[in-house]
Design an enzyme around this catalytic site. Structure first.
Site, short mmCIF file in Angstrom:
data_model
loop_
_atom_site.label_atom_id
_atom_site.label_comp_id
_atom_site.label_asym_id
_atom_site.label_seq_id
_atom_site.Cartn_x
_atom_site.Cartn_y
_atom_site.Cartn_z
N GLU A 33 0.84 -1.20 0.00
CA GLU A 33 0.00 0.00 0.00
C GLU A 33 0.88 1.26 0.00
O GLU A 33 0.62 2.23 -0.72
CB GLU A 33 -0.90 -0.03 1.26
CG GLU A 33 -1.81 1.18 1.44
CD GLU A 33 -2.91 1.27 0.38
OE1 GLU A 33 -2.96 0.39 -0.50
OE2 GLU A 33 -3.70 2.22 0.45
N TYR A 34 1.94 1.21 0.80
CA TYR A 34 2.85 2.35 0.88
C TYR A 34 3.42 2.64 -0.52
O TYR A 34 3.39 3.78 -1.00
CB TYR A 34 3.99 2.05 1.86
CG TYR A 34 4.90 3.24 2.09
CD1 TYR A 34 4.65 4.15 3.11
CD2 TYR A 34 6.02 3.45 1.28
CE1 TYR A 34 5.47 5.25 3.32
CE2 TYR A 34 6.85 4.54 1.48
CZ TYR A 34 6.57 5.44 2.50
OH TYR A 34 7.38 6.53 2.69
N LYS A 111 25.48 6.33 25.34
CA LYS A 111 26.20 7.24 24.46
C LYS A 111 26.30 6.54 23.11
O LYS A 111 26.97 5.52 22.97
CB LYS A 111 27.59 7.52 25.03
CG LYS A 111 28.39 8.50 24.21
CD LYS A 111 29.57 9.02 25.03
CE LYS A 111 30.32 10.11 24.31
NZ LYS A 111 31.03 9.63 23.12
N LYS A 282 24.11 13.26 33.07
CA LYS A 282 23.87 14.69 32.96
C LYS A 282 23.03 15.17 34.14
O LYS A 282 22.15 14.43 34.60
CB LYS A 282 23.05 15.01 31.70
CG LYS A 282 23.65 14.51 30.42
CD LYS A 282 22.61 14.60 29.30
CE LYS A 282 23.27 14.21 27.98
NZ LYS A 282 22.30 14.06 26.89
N CYS A 418 52.93 -10.76 -3.09
CA CYS A 418 53.14 -11.84 -4.05
C CYS A 418 53.54 -11.20 -5.38
O CYS A 418 52.98 -10.18 -5.77
CB CYS A 418 51.83 -12.61 -4.21
SG CYS A 418 51.75 -13.58 -5.71
P1 AMP Z 1 33.12 13.03 22.67
O1 AMP Z 1 32.96 13.10 21.19
O2 AMP Z 1 33.86 11.84 23.15
O3 AMP Z 1 33.52 14.34 23.29
O4 AMP Z 1 31.66 12.74 23.25
C1 AMP Z 1 30.65 13.67 23.12
C2 AMP Z 1 29.73 13.27 22.03
O5 AMP Z 1 28.94 12.16 22.37
C3 AMP Z 1 28.74 14.33 21.73
O6 AMP Z 1 29.28 15.25 20.87
C4 AMP Z 1 27.62 13.56 21.09
O7 AMP Z 1 27.86 13.56 19.71
C5 AMP Z 1 27.79 12.15 21.54
N1 AMP Z 1 26.66 11.57 22.24
C6 AMP Z 1 26.14 10.36 21.97
N2 AMP Z 1 25.11 10.07 22.77
C7 AMP Z 1 24.95 11.13 23.59
C8 AMP Z 1 24.06 11.42 24.65
N3 AMP Z 1 23.12 10.54 25.05
N4 AMP Z 1 24.17 12.62 25.25
C9 AMP Z 1 25.14 13.49 24.88
N5 AMP Z 1 26.02 13.26 23.90
C10 AMP Z 1 25.94 12.09 23.25
#
Ligand code: AMP
Length: 658
Positions: A33-34, A111, A282, A418
């Site tokens: 359908e899509y 992360k 955070k 080689c």
């Molecule tokens: P770094 O590049 O090691 O300084 O780590 C920071 C980077 O982690 C940020 O610039 C984001 O691109 C990335 N990042 C990934 N997941 C998260 C998250 N949940 N919160 C904040 N930063 C994140």
């Protein structure tokens, strides 16, 4: 219904279905359908191109390619994070926060290991997306981001301006598939999903990016005109309500709880669709954040906990040597299968002889394996205490394990090669490369077909492809009469690809697509190139001394001459393919300097522009060529500083004649 309303309805239906599918992972419309609705929208858009809107799902497949990315200044900087590596450091962070803040609440989240981007919406419409760059200024990759299906093109709330920040990644399964394809095509592999995502997002052609099936998770609200939030958690909930996939977060109070959550997240890494290279902690309250503040690069209110790379011991069952397309012999250990960072590992690269010697890795040893950021596991140590009696230091083979020809060590490094000109290991890769899309582009000549052709002894060099009969092709497995005819036609059609692709297809060391293009533009024919001395090749500027010597010795070897003669006999074109006159210099910028004899500056500029190029007054990194006449001055010096190739007037005139 009039066509405008119908288009509007189709867009809404399709966007809703896309959101259910890509963001909520809860499809409500079947694929059939899509596709049917999408086709109808495409038809209407073809008939009424003036009615195509930027939020149309058809705009996600990638529009026209760009020449370069423009710079974008981030109104709110994209900050970096302070790394920590132990639970103790997490506690210290919590203590620091407690010194300034009364009660603290933390958000703990995975992360995502990808690339940070900012997405900007005006009045609810996606208008721009940019990479992080240095945090202050990034690159405009809007067209590539449009191809990411989980990025909404419109939002339910029409705030005057909204900017969110997220992490773009290549899903692990897509990454593995892409690398498998690249391996079959003899293309270099991506080391990890992050590199693959970065490479994809920086493609000038959004169509390529679209094929890479990137995804995103949003983790921050950068700016929202007309909306105020008191916590990060609230802001994230708001972002979710606007149709984004966000990074899940957990709100916790104490350092112990935070550390427990970090451990829990670490244990669940395998199940995630993205690579996770840590956990982010955070402060949740936005008010508290502004109290704590930031350093020049990082917020003080957040840290990134980095998990140590996983390591596991395993037993070395064998050391084997593989021969690559370029003839390089790469050793690897075969180990007892072991589960490591989400995959079962059965072997690990040993890089080269020096690496084996240095670590003294032997068959029978127990080694410690690690998978860090890279996808290919490596040996970090040998557990010498566990070494059984009677093992021997490993000796690299003196002949190619595939064809038996002698091997030689590169003059400039640890690579061992080689020397067999018709080594079957290289042949399969050579021919696959020769036929590949960016080279001679022979449709239907994939690795499997080529494997059969070699296996049956029908091809021993790329030129043999051109002497295959339709009957021979039809005799291959899974090849009917019709597909044999198609394959024969595709082979014949590839004779006309032109010098630029041919040079790349031949697999001369260090001659990639770019060098192929430069050489073809400079010499025009293979005969002219064959006459060129190393000095002349180096004088082109973009061709280095080592490459020049590889080209020269390739052209001089009897096998190459034989190959070229057979290609010529087959009717393969050995001159630059015809270009439309208006396109010859497309994308190139010339700078004229000094006095030219044959033309005035204006005439020369007109000739360049007539061929689609640009004539500029000053030399920069973007300059393609500097054309130097008599008494050229500072521009010539600048060209030398920046490594920009310089053409004499005669060379320039020759180019115009091509
Ligand atoms: P770094 O590049 O090691 O300084 O780590 C920071 C980077 O982690 C940020 O610039 C984001 O691109 C990335 N990042 C990934 N997941 C998260 C998250 N949940 N919160 C904040 N930063 C994140």
């Amino acid at each position: 219904m009039d066509y405008k309303s119908e288009m509007q309805q189709l867009r809404e239906k399709l966007n809703e279905a896309g959101y259910r599918y890509y963001v909520l992972d809860d499809p409500t419309m079947d694929d059939y359908e899509y596709d049917r609705l999408l086709r109808r929208l495409e038809e209407l858009e073809a008939a009424h191109p003036e009615e195509i809107t930027p939020d149309s799902p058809t705009q996600r497949v990638g529009g026209a390619a760009l020449d370069s990315f423009t710079q974008v200044r981030h109104p709110v900087p994209l900050e970096s994070l302070q790394d920590v590596f132990s639970p103790e450091e997490v506690e210290e962070f919590a203590q620091r926060m407690a010194e300034t803040l009364e009660t603290v609440e933390y958000s703990v989240e995975p992360k995502v290991d990808g690339l940070s981007v900012a997405l900007e919406y005006r009045d609810g419409l996606f208008v721009q997306g940019a990479t992080r760059g240095d945090g202050q200024t990034g690159e405009d990759v809007t067209e590539n981001l449009r191809t990411i299906k989980s990025i909404p093109m419109t939002l339910p709330d029409k705030l005057p301006r909204l900017i969110v920040r997220g992490e773009v990644f290549m899903p692990k399964n897509v990454f593995h598939k892409l690398n498998r394809q690249r391996e079959e095509n003899g293309e270099p592999l991506f080391a990890n999903p992050r590199n693959a995502a970065a490479g994809s997002l920086r493609q000038l052609d959004p169509k390529i990016c679209a094929k890479r099936l990137l995804d995103i998770r949003v983790f921050n609200l950068q700016l929202a005109d007309g909306r105020a939030f008191s916590t990060h958690g609230e802001a994230i909930d708001y972002i979710s309500s606007q149709g984004f996939q966000t990074i899940p977060h957990k709100l916790l109070k104490t350092a112990e709880e935070v550390n427990a959550e970090i451990r829990r997240l670490g244990g669940g890494r395998e199940e995630l669709p993205f690579d996770m290279d840590g956990a982010v902690v955070k402060v949740n309250s936005l008010q508290d954040r502004s109290v704590v503040g930031s350093t020049a690069k990082c917020p003080r209110w957040a840290i990134a906990y980095k998990y140590p790379p996983e390591q596991k011991p395993s037993k070395v069952l064998d050391i084997v040597v593989q021969v690559g397309r370029t003839g390089v012999l790469t050793p690897k250990v075969v180990v007892e299968p072991v589960r490591l960072a989400g995959t079962t590992v059965t072997n690990a690269t040993l890089h080269n002889q020096d690496f084996i010697d240095e670590k003294d890795i032997r068959i029978g040893d127990t080694v410690v394996l690690q998978k860090a950021g890279e996808i290919i596991p490596e040996v970090v140590a040998v557990l010498k205490d566990l070494r059984p009696e009677g093992t021997e230091a490993y000796q690299f083979p003196a002949v190619c394990p595939v064809c038996g020809a002698p091997v030689v060590r590169d003059e400039d490094g640890a690579a061992i090669r080689c020397t067999g000109a018709e080594c079957p290991a290289q042949l399969h890769r050579n021919i696959t490369h020769f036929a590949s899309r960016d080279a001679m582009d022979i449709d239907g000549m994939g690795p499997a077909v080529i494997g059969q052709l070699i296996g049956k002894g029908l091809v021993k060099t790329p030129a043999d492809l051109y002497f295959l009969t339709t009957d021979q092709l039809a005799g291959l497995d899974r090849m009917g009469q019709k597909s044999a005819q198609n394959a024969a036609a595709a082979i014949a059609a590839s004779k006309d690809r032109g010098l630029e692709r041919l040079l790349y297809a031949l697999g001369i060391r260090q001659v990639g697509q770019k060098a192929g293009k430069i050489l073809a533009a400079r010499f025009g024919t293979l005969d002219a190139l064959s006459q060129a001395t190393e000095e002349e090749l180096t004088a082109i500027g973009d061709i280095g001394g080592v490459t020049a010597s590889y080209i020269r010795s390739w052209l001089d070897s009897p096998q190459s001459r034989h190959l070229l003669a057979r290609l010529r006999e087959a009717g393969v074109r050995m001159d630059a393919a015809q270009q439309a006159a208006g396109e010859q210099f497309k994308g190139m910028t010339f700078v004229l300097t000094g006095t030219l004899e044959q033309f005035t500056r204006d005439e020369a500029a007109a000739l360049i522009e007539g061929r689609g190029g640009k004539a500029s007054g000053s030399v920069s990194k973007k300059t393609t060529y500097v054309v130097a006449g008599e008494n050229a001055g500072s521009k010539l010096r600048k060209a030398a500083e920046l490594g920009i190739p310089v053409l004499t007037e005669a060379e320039f005139a020759a180019m115009l004649e091509q």
